[in-house]
Design a protein around this motif. Sequence first.
Motif, mmCIF file in Angstrom:
data_model
loop_
_atom_site.group_PDB
_atom_site.id
_atom_site.type_symbol
_atom_site.label_atom_id
_atom_site.label_comp_id
_atom_site.label_asym_id
_atom_site.label_seq_id
_atom_site.Cartn_x
_atom_site.Cartn_y
_atom_site.Cartn_z
ATOM 1 N N MET A 294 2.880 5.340 2.569
ATOM 2 C CA MET A 294 2.269 6.559 2.062
ATOM 3 C C MET A 294 3.128 7.171 0.964
ATOM 4 O O MET A 294 4.335 6.920 0.888
ATOM 5 N N VAL A 295 2.494 7.983 0.127
ATOM 6 C CA VAL A 295 3.214 8.754 -0.873
ATOM 7 C C VAL A 295 2.773 10.206 -0.749
ATOM 8 O O VAL A 295 1.580 10.497 -0.663
ATOM 9 N N ASN A 296 3.763 11.103 -0.703
ATOM 10 C CA ASN A 296 3.493 12.529 -0.536
ATOM 11 C C ASN A 296 4.086 13.284 -1.715
ATOM 12 O O ASN A 296 5.220 13.030 -2.120
ATOM 13 N N LEU A 297 3.324 14.219 -2.272
ATOM 14 C CA LEU A 297 3.754 14.939 -3.474
ATOM 15 C C LEU A 297 4.287 16.337 -3.169
ATOM 16 O O LEU A 297 4.255 17.211 -4.040
ATOM 17 N N ALA A 298 4.791 16.552 -1.959
ATOM 18 C CA ALA A 298 5.258 17.885 -1.583
ATOM 19 C C ALA A 298 6.368 18.404 -2.497
ATOM 20 O O ALA A 298 6.536 19.618 -2.647
ATOM 21 N N LEU A 299 7.124 17.496 -3.115
ATOM 22 C CA LEU A 299 8.209 17.915 -4.005
ATOM 23 C C LEU A 299 7.725 18.136 -5.437
ATOM 24 O O LEU A 299 8.498 18.586 -6.283
ATOM 25 N N MET A 300 6.466 17.806 -5.696
ATOM 26 C CA MET A 300 5.859 18.076 -7.006
ATOM 27 C C MET A 300 4.914 19.265 -6.817
ATOM 28 O O MET A 300 3.710 19.095 -6.660
ATOM 29 N N ASP A 301 5.491 20.461 -6.817
ATOM 30 C CA ASP A 301 4.724 21.646 -6.413
ATOM 31 C C ASP A 301 4.898 22.827 -7.365
ATOM 32 O O ASP A 301 4.938 23.977 -6.929
ATOM 33 N N ASN A 302 4.964 22.540 -8.654
ATOM 34 C CA ASN A 302 5.201 23.607 -9.625
ATOM 35 C C ASN A 302 3.935 24.047 -10.340
ATOM 36 O O ASN A 302 3.007 23.253 -10.543
ATOM 37 N N ARG B 193 0.817 -1.220 0.000
ATOM 38 C CA ARG B 193 0.000 0.000 0.000
ATOM 39 C C ARG B 193 0.850 1.268 0.000
ATOM 40 O O ARG B 193 1.891 1.335 0.643
ATOM 41 N N ILE B 194 0.359 2.249 -0.729
ATOM 42 C CA ILE B 194 0.968 3.584 -0.738
ATOM 43 C C ILE B 194 -0.165 4.612 -0.727
ATOM 44 O O ILE B 194 -0.535 5.170 -1.749
ATOM 45 N N ARG B 195 -0.692 4.861 0.413
ATOM 46 C CA ARG B 195 -1.808 5.799 0.558
ATOM 47 C C ARG B 195 -1.359 7.226 0.235
ATOM 48 O O ARG B 195 -0.377 7.712 0.801
ATOM 49 N N PRO B 196 -2.038 7.934 -0.685
ATOM 50 C CA PRO B 196 -1.672 9.339 -0.933
ATOM 51 C C PRO B 196 -2.023 10.213 0.260
ATOM 52 O O PRO B 196 -3.158 10.223 0.729
ATOM 53 N N VAL B 197 -1.037 10.934 0.772
ATOM 54 C CA VAL B 197 -1.238 11.824 1.915
ATOM 55 C C VAL B 197 -0.812 13.222 1.507
ATOM 56 O O VAL B 197 0.201 13.414 0.852
ATOM 57 N N GLY B 198 -1.617 14.207 1.854
ATOM 58 C CA GLY B 198 -1.315 15.589 1.497
ATOM 59 C C GLY B 198 -0.512 16.277 2.574
ATOM 60 O O GLY B 198 0.551 15.801 2.975
ATOM 61 N N SER B 199 -1.048 17.378 3.097
ATOM 62 C CA SER B 199 -0.339 18.152 4.117
ATOM 63 C C SER B 199 -0.625 17.669 5.531
ATOM 64 O O SER B 199 -0.100 18.234 6.491
ATOM 65 N N GLY B 200 -1.478 16.664 5.681
ATOM 66 C CA GLY B 200 -1.794 16.160 7.012
ATOM 67 C C GLY B 200 -2.681 17.083 7.814
ATOM 68 O O GLY B 200 -2.666 17.047 9.041
ATOM 69 N N LEU B 201 -3.485 17.896 7.138
ATOM 70 C CA LEU B 201 -4.313 18.865 7.849
ATOM 71 C C LEU B 201 -5.696 18.316 8.204
ATOM 72 O O LEU B 201 -6.395 18.887 9.032
ATOM 73 N N SER B 202 -6.089 17.221 7.576
ATOM 74 C CA SER B 202 -7.418 16.671 7.848
ATOM 75 C C SER B 202 -7.519 16.229 9.301
ATOM 76 O O SER B 202 -6.685 15.451 9.780
ATOM 77 N N PRO B 203 -8.524 16.704 10.028
ATOM 78 C CA PRO B 203 -8.653 16.333 11.444
ATOM 79 C C PRO B 203 -8.755 14.840 11.686
ATOM 80 O O PRO B 203 -8.378 14.358 12.750
ATOM 81 N N ASN B 204 -9.263 14.072 10.704
ATOM 82 C CA ASN B 204 -9.425 12.637 10.931
ATOM 83 C C ASN B 204 -8.282 11.803 10.371
ATOM 84 O O ASN B 204 -8.319 10.582 10.430
ATOM 85 N N GLY B 205 -7.268 12.418 9.808
ATOM 86 C CA GLY B 205 -6.140 11.644 9.293
ATOM 87 C C GLY B 205 -6.517 10.740 8.144
ATOM 88 O O GLY B 205 -6.022 9.616 8.022
#
Length: 613
Positions: free
Chosen positions: A171-179, A151-163
Amino acid sequence: MFRAFGLKRSLQNHLCQHHLYPSTPSHSQPLKTLIPSSSTATITTPQNSFRPFSTLSSSSSSSSSSELRKYLGYGSLLLFCGAGTYYSFPFSENAKHKKAQIFRYAPLPEDLHTVSNWSGTHEVQTRNFHQPENLEELEKVVKEANEKKTRIRPVGSGLSPNGIGLARAGMVNLALMDNVLEVDKEKKTVRVQAGIRVQQLVDGIKKHGLTLQNFASIREQQIGGIIQVGAHGTGARLPPIDEQVISMKLVTPAKGTIEISKDKDSELFYLARCGLGGLGIVAEVTIQCVEREELVEHTAVLNIKEIKKNHKKLLSENKHVKYLYIPYTDTVVVVRCNPLSKWKGPPKFKPKYSKEEAMQHVRDLYSESLKKYRSEEITGKLPDNNEPDTNELSFTELRDKLLALDPLNKDHVIKVNQAEAEFWKKSEGYRVGWSDEILGFDCGGQQWVSETCFPTGTLNKPSMKDLEYIEELKQLIEKEEIPAPAPIEQRWTTSSKSPMSPASSSSAEDIFSWVGIIMYLPTMDARQRKEITEEFFHYRHLTQARLWDRYAVYEHWAKLEVPKDKEELGALQVRLRKRFPVDAYNEARRELDPNRILPNNMLEKLFPQSETL
């Protein structure tokens, strides 16, 4: 107590292994066992009490067994008494709730990533945390995960109160793909990588005279995350944020990278636009923007009677409007935002009170509360001596400190609410700024929040269900004596064509009300946070039981908590099927993600992929 029993069994096993079946001849060394208290017990066995079974006579065997039982009895008694004392002895008010520290395992490995949401209410550890830097790397990550069925759950900024984006498996985070990839000034569209944050996007396109149509309360969300959970701003003529998306690039486990839009595979496009990260990883998004404009924000205080009288006008005549209700008071803070008139210019308004005067009542209450708790010697509720000067704190920071003194004392919370009402009454006024600066809201510190969405007619024919709901909610709070802090926030949007959106509707005329209830977590004390959490879920359960079905209420996807009780979970699954196209959603998941590498436990429980529930 269960840990004490575990220790008892461990001690018995240890004695049996080291005395009845000795691996070394040294039986005379004492055996030391940690007890869950401030002391340790030492058990010593006589040097010649135990011999190999082949050399024991029946009498010596009986004597050895008797000796063993005696020492086991002494050890068990010590363990039981120590554990019982430790777990039953009352803690002081300021004690940290960290029982059984000695049972902690070794430090976490260096390759183990700890990921938590912003409020600290959900946290996972994982060894698989991917941060691709471009589309090719993302495609490789998805392909390998699909082949290995990991599993590689897409996770954003982690701001959702329920996670909603958290998963222990990976998990996979796209913080470095920000153009920002492309801007079309003529069509007012922008194509971006999905990892770009809202504030980055706004800053990147303002030189082109463009901005987003609407904003949520904060600006730190990743674009890929904010659209997937059905986030929204406010304005009865404006839709949720997913409705601004006109095309997207989705990296799927089974079909690779696909491009979908309103014109290309529209059925899947609308389903995936608010797809909860379950249909693919959003890599790129094309958004319909609007011209950048300055807004005039007007903050005023009304009462419930005035709100009822002017509600339809407030919704129809303001581009953006929200209500902030203060529980246990008749105060409603109304915040309106409209474009700045080029002819009239900024409104001429001289506030009656300065910012310092508006804050003074709150500071006075804090000083009085500190004196009260000091006189009562409630030391656990007092702040550290090195706390910052209250004159340096914002209103929300000071409110957190006030609530931290006694967060579940209804009378104390009422006083804090009354101080907040006074603050807003003295804060009436205007401010002018660009939309991305104005359309925000200081939500305060860490918190539990439940936000719901329900239909409330149209602008031409409002049902007034939105105000009825609030009226019943406030009555419920007072009747049940819930220590509910402020605010209860109410916003509005028009409908969305995304079928998984809580505001989905086939009619563009429909409007929906979004209502958020809250409890702050103004302390890091684990025991106090646990108590606040329990009270919040009691609060939320009461609103669900008394109001939700009658008003066709459904929770925001980023704020829905999965029930632990099997019956409650089953009822929620059935309820979701009444509102959302769960079968179509699951069918799309099976087609695009047959090995189920994208969901987490939350998604699997909400939408089980079986024929029967």
